[in-house]
Design a protein around this motif. Structure first.
Motif, PDB file in Angstrom:
ATOM      1  N   LEU A  31      14.287  19.319  -1.892  1.00 13.57           N
ATOM      2  CA  LEU A  31      15.360  19.066  -0.523  1.00 13.57           C
ATOM      3  C   LEU A  31      16.557  18.562  -1.027  1.00 13.57           C
ATOM      4  O   LEU A  31      17.662  19.021  -0.665  1.00 13.57           O
ATOM      5  N   CYS A  58      10.379  16.211  -1.451  1.00 10.58           N
ATOM      6  CA  CYS A  58      11.624  15.597  -1.693  1.00 10.58           C
ATOM      7  C   CYS A  58      12.833  16.117  -2.734  1.00 10.58           C
ATOM      8  O   CYS A  58      13.749  16.238  -2.438  1.00 10.58           O
ATOM      9  N   ALA A 114      18.662  21.358   4.818  1.00 13.21           N
ATOM     10  CA  ALA A 114      19.627  20.705   4.129  1.00 13.21           C
ATOM     11  C   ALA A 114      21.167  21.191   4.850  1.00 13.21           C
ATOM     12  O   ALA A 114      22.031  20.246   4.558  1.00 13.21           O
ATOM     13  N   MET A 144      13.467  24.371   4.216  1.00 18.98           N
ATOM     14  CA  MET A 144      14.459  23.232   3.571  1.00 18.98           C
ATOM     15  C   MET A 144      15.870  23.949   3.682  1.00 18.98           C
ATOM     16  O   MET A 144      16.613  22.659   3.537  1.00 18.98           O
ATOM     17  N   GLU A 145      16.151  24.899   3.408  1.00 20.31           N
ATOM     18  CA  GLU A 145      17.528  25.286   3.368  1.00 20.31           C
ATOM     19  C   GLU A 145      18.158  24.758   4.646  1.00 20.31           C
ATOM     20  O   GLU A 145      19.229  24.489   4.825  1.00 20.31           O
ATOM     21  N   ASP A 155       9.914  11.528   2.743  1.00 16.80           N
ATOM     22  CA  ASP A 155       9.184  12.201   3.702  1.00 16.80           C
ATOM     23  C   ASP A 155       8.170  11.183   4.142  1.00 16.80           C
ATOM     24  O   ASP A 155       8.074  10.073   3.836  1.00 16.80           O
ATOM     25  N   ALA A 179      11.939  13.409   6.219  1.00 19.58           N
ATOM     26  CA  ALA A 179      11.428  14.829   6.598  1.00 19.58           C
ATOM     27  C   ALA A 179      10.166  14.358   7.192  1.00 19.58           C
ATOM     28  O   ALA A 179       9.183  13.522   6.670  1.00 19.58           O
TER      29      ALA A 179
END
Length: 711
Positions: free
Chosen positions: A202, A199, A167, A163-164, A235, A562
């Protein structure tokens, strides 16, 4: 509307142009940055920027200590190792360093500690272009492994880092578009599956990264008269019907039914060879450069055939080859006429491609009885029959189709899943009966039960007190006029309702909350159109703007999906953009087709080692040859002394000369002519400095077609 392809292209070319100091230079890419550049930039456009050649940093290259170099690289550890190898060996004179996205702090520290890097790097920049524009308003990350990473139970420890990474890519997209948007995210109701918080996490990662970027880049966001943008993060769990329902618009239908070859680019190989139709076995690219594709990709198939015929009539009038034909065009007559068209090859191939795809798709549509399947699917997905009333006897209709041998097994599986979603779960014995009717392979039952990982309710117990799940945005209302309504296309993806409600200021804040509710909620309620980008940096009041101007800049809405997006959702974004006067970009980890979606859902129960995740593969390393010493060139032979050389008169071969012969050719013993002319001298400046010779008008720069295909 600004195209994402054009925006990224402009960023790349302007950054390379900024390194131009009137001298020739090399451009060095890596495998990842090459794909980014190849997707949006023509090779000739780069070579016109005083670039002599384009090379790969992983490949063997000749050092040139007299020439400058521009590195356009991905910020990966092994690529940094390749760069350090170049710098330590001083392959080039000066280095201009450009990264496709920000470096991690540990990688940046390695470069900062390098003496060679400090001495040779004269320019450094970060572009924030780590994404792939596929269409003008469709952006992907080309990351199909994101789906198992986010939803596979054995990948939980990978989710945070993934997720990083997502992002950072989303922030890169926003920076490229010049948007510092408010952020809203999907927060599902009454869900207990682990992915329900995806979500929200994120969205907070993205908000933090955006705020950090704005803190250290005081020119962001750039001043703009546009209303402030909006980023919606959702997502795949928001809409489980969209990847399963048969969609009969052109783009979605061919991706569902035809064997397209999808890699960095999309190609189609014709199923059969007929006169005037694309030749069997010939791969033809489908891209934004195809005006017919761009014009008709979101058109329903029932209208596409008529439009292609009308367009071909216009094309026929513009070409004298068809002047003698007064008969109205039909599909068969078009195929016959195309076979004899000698000119206008580009137009011929374009019409051939689309006529071939249209005919092949319609053949499959009829063979697989998709009209009958889709009629039931529409009732399941919308909860309404063709008269927009509660459907009756759906179970009987489903079983009748499952027993029909003409229905393909993948269509039976899609039908069972949609029935389970419609009923919000069934008794395990009823599921077994459906599977028995469908005669599906045993592994297909794994696909069904794995949907629980995405929030679907698959099973129920007897006398279950759980309330039946409601449709996310309610049931679709009957249109005022049914004249243009297709009975096989009543379903619309949930994303379309999200965008419509959001554009009208009606989107439920409990379902799509703001990341900064105390700051952004009031702004969202009064209308996003009233807040401009400039107001983020200035103190000018915006109260004087009461209504948006239809002629003014349009607000941008960026959607990130996503876990993959569908072509029906892409179509919905284009349609809402058009009739609600917004500029909507759909971004996603990867594009989903029904077959890919079913395969990825089925993989959620396999052993993680079988997934072949990039994280589980051996880490790439810099090639060993980059650390080898260059082999010195052998010294030239010493010139022979003129005193020892005795010039002999050319009399030995004079008996072979003939009158009128230019002296350049003679016959060998076998009768073949031999060429004795001295070859032209080769350039010896391969390792020297290249300069422009403005006095030689006929000399042209040599082009090395690096990308594999000329643009």
């Amino acid at each position: 509307m600004a195209s994402a392809i054009g925006i990224q292209q402009k960023i790349i070319l302007e950054t390379i142009r900024a390194t131009d100091q009137g001298e020739w230079k090399l451009l060095i890419l890596d495998g990842g940055s090459q794909k980014l550049v190849d997707g949006v930039v023509k090779e000739d456009d780069i070579l016109e920027l005083n670039v002599t050649n384009i090379e790969r940093i992983e490949d063997r290259r000749q050092a040139n200590k007299e020439m400058d170099v521009v590195y356009l690289l991905s910020p990966l550890p092994h690529i940094v190792d390749c760069l350090k190898a170049d710098l330590e060996r001083r392959r080039y004179r000066r280095s201009f360093l450009i990264w496709t996205s920000p470096l991690r702090s540990d990688i940046q520290a390695r470069l900062d500690q390098s003496t060679s890097a400090r001495q040779q790097i004269v320019y450094a920049s970060v572009l924030n272009i780590d994404y792939y524009p596929r269409e003008s308003h469709l952006i992907t990350f080309r990351d199909p492994w994101s789906f198992p990473t986010l939803y596979h139970p054995a990948c939980n420890q990978l989710v945070k880092q993934h997720m990083e990474d997502l992002a950072q890519k989303i922030v890169s997209m926003c920076v490229s578009l010049g948007e510092y948007p408010t952020i809203r995210y999907f927060d599902p109701r009454n869900q207990s599956h682990e992915a329900r918080v995806l979500c929200s996490h994120l969205a907070r990662f993205v908000q933090t990264d955006l705020d950090q970027y704005a803190k250290y880049n005081h020119d962001f966001p750039p001043p703009s008269p546009r209303p402030r943008g909006l980023l919606i993060i959702t997502d795949r769990t928001m809409d489980l019907f969209a990847p399963l329902v048969h969609e009969f618009t052109y783009q979605a239908m061919v991706h569902d039914l035809l064997p397209l070859i999808e890699a960095d680019k999309i190609y189609y190989k014709s199923l059969e060879s007929q006169p005037g139709i694309a030749q069997k076995g010939k791969e033809q690219e489908i891209s934004e450069k195809d005006s017919i594709w761009v014009k008709y990709r979101h058109l329903h198939m029932k209208d596409l055939l008529d439009e292609l015929v009308k367009d071909f009539e216009t094309f026929k009038k513009q070409n004298p080859e068809f002047a003698n034909s007064d008969n109205p065009a039909t599909i068969n007559s078009i195929k016959d006429m195309l076979a004899g068209l000698p000119k206008f090859q580009e137009g011929k191939e374009a019409y051939s491609l689309h006529l071939s795809m249209t005919q092949d798709a319609m053949t499959i549509f009829q063979e697989r009885r998709l009209a009958d399947v889709a009629s039931v699917e529409q009732s399941l997905a919308t909860g309404l029959d063709e008269d927009y009333k509660k459907p009756k006897n759906l179970a009987d209709q489903v079983i009748r189709l499952l027993d029909d041998d003409a229905i393909h097994f993948p269509d039976r599986l899609r039908l069972i899943i949609q029935y389970l979603l419609y009923r919000d779960g069934l008794l395990p014995t009823d599921i077994s009966k459906l599977l028995a009717h469908a005669r599906l392979p045993a592994q297909d039952s794994e696909v069904i039960y794995n949907l629980e990982l995405l929030g679907a309710h698959i099973t129920r117990v007897l006398k279950d007190s759980r309330p039946v799940a409601q449709y996310l945005f309610g049931k679709k209302e009957a249109p005022i006029s049914l004249a243009n309504e297709s009975g096989l296309s009543r379903f619309e993806p949930a994303l379309k309702s999200v965008l419509e409600d959001c554009s009208r200021g009606n989107l439920d804040q409990s379902l799509f909350p703001f990341t900064k509710p105390h700051l952004d909620a009031a702004e969202g309620l009064m209308g996003q159109e009233n807040v401009s980008q400039a107001s983020l940096r200035s103190a000018k009041p915006t109260w004087a703007r009461t209504r948006p101007s239809n002629t003014g800049p349009r607000q941008r809405i960026i959607v990130f999906m996503a876990g993959g997006a569908t072509y029906s959702e892409s179509r919905a974004c284009y349609e809402v953009s058009q009739y609600l006067d917004k500029d909507i970009y759909l971004s996603t980890t990867h594009m989903l087709t029904p077959s890919l979606y079913l395969r990825q859902v089925g993989d959620l129960s396999v052993d993680r080692r079988r997934l072949d995740l990039p994280t589980d593969r051996p880490k790439p390393r810099a090639p060993d040859h980059l650390f080898e010493k260059d082999t010195p060139l052998p010294p030239p032979p010493p010139p022979s002394s003129s005193k020892d050389t005795k010039i002999q008169p050319p009399i030995a071969d004079m008996h072979r000369m003939r009158v009128g012969d230019d002296g350049a050719h003679s016959k060998a013993a076998n009768g073949k002519i031999q060429d004795h002319r001295t070859p032209p001298p080769q350039s010896s400046s391969a390792g020297g400095r290249l300069t422009k010779d403005r006095d030689k008008d006929g000399e042209k720069k040599k082009k090395h077609h690096f990308f594999g295909s000329k643009k």
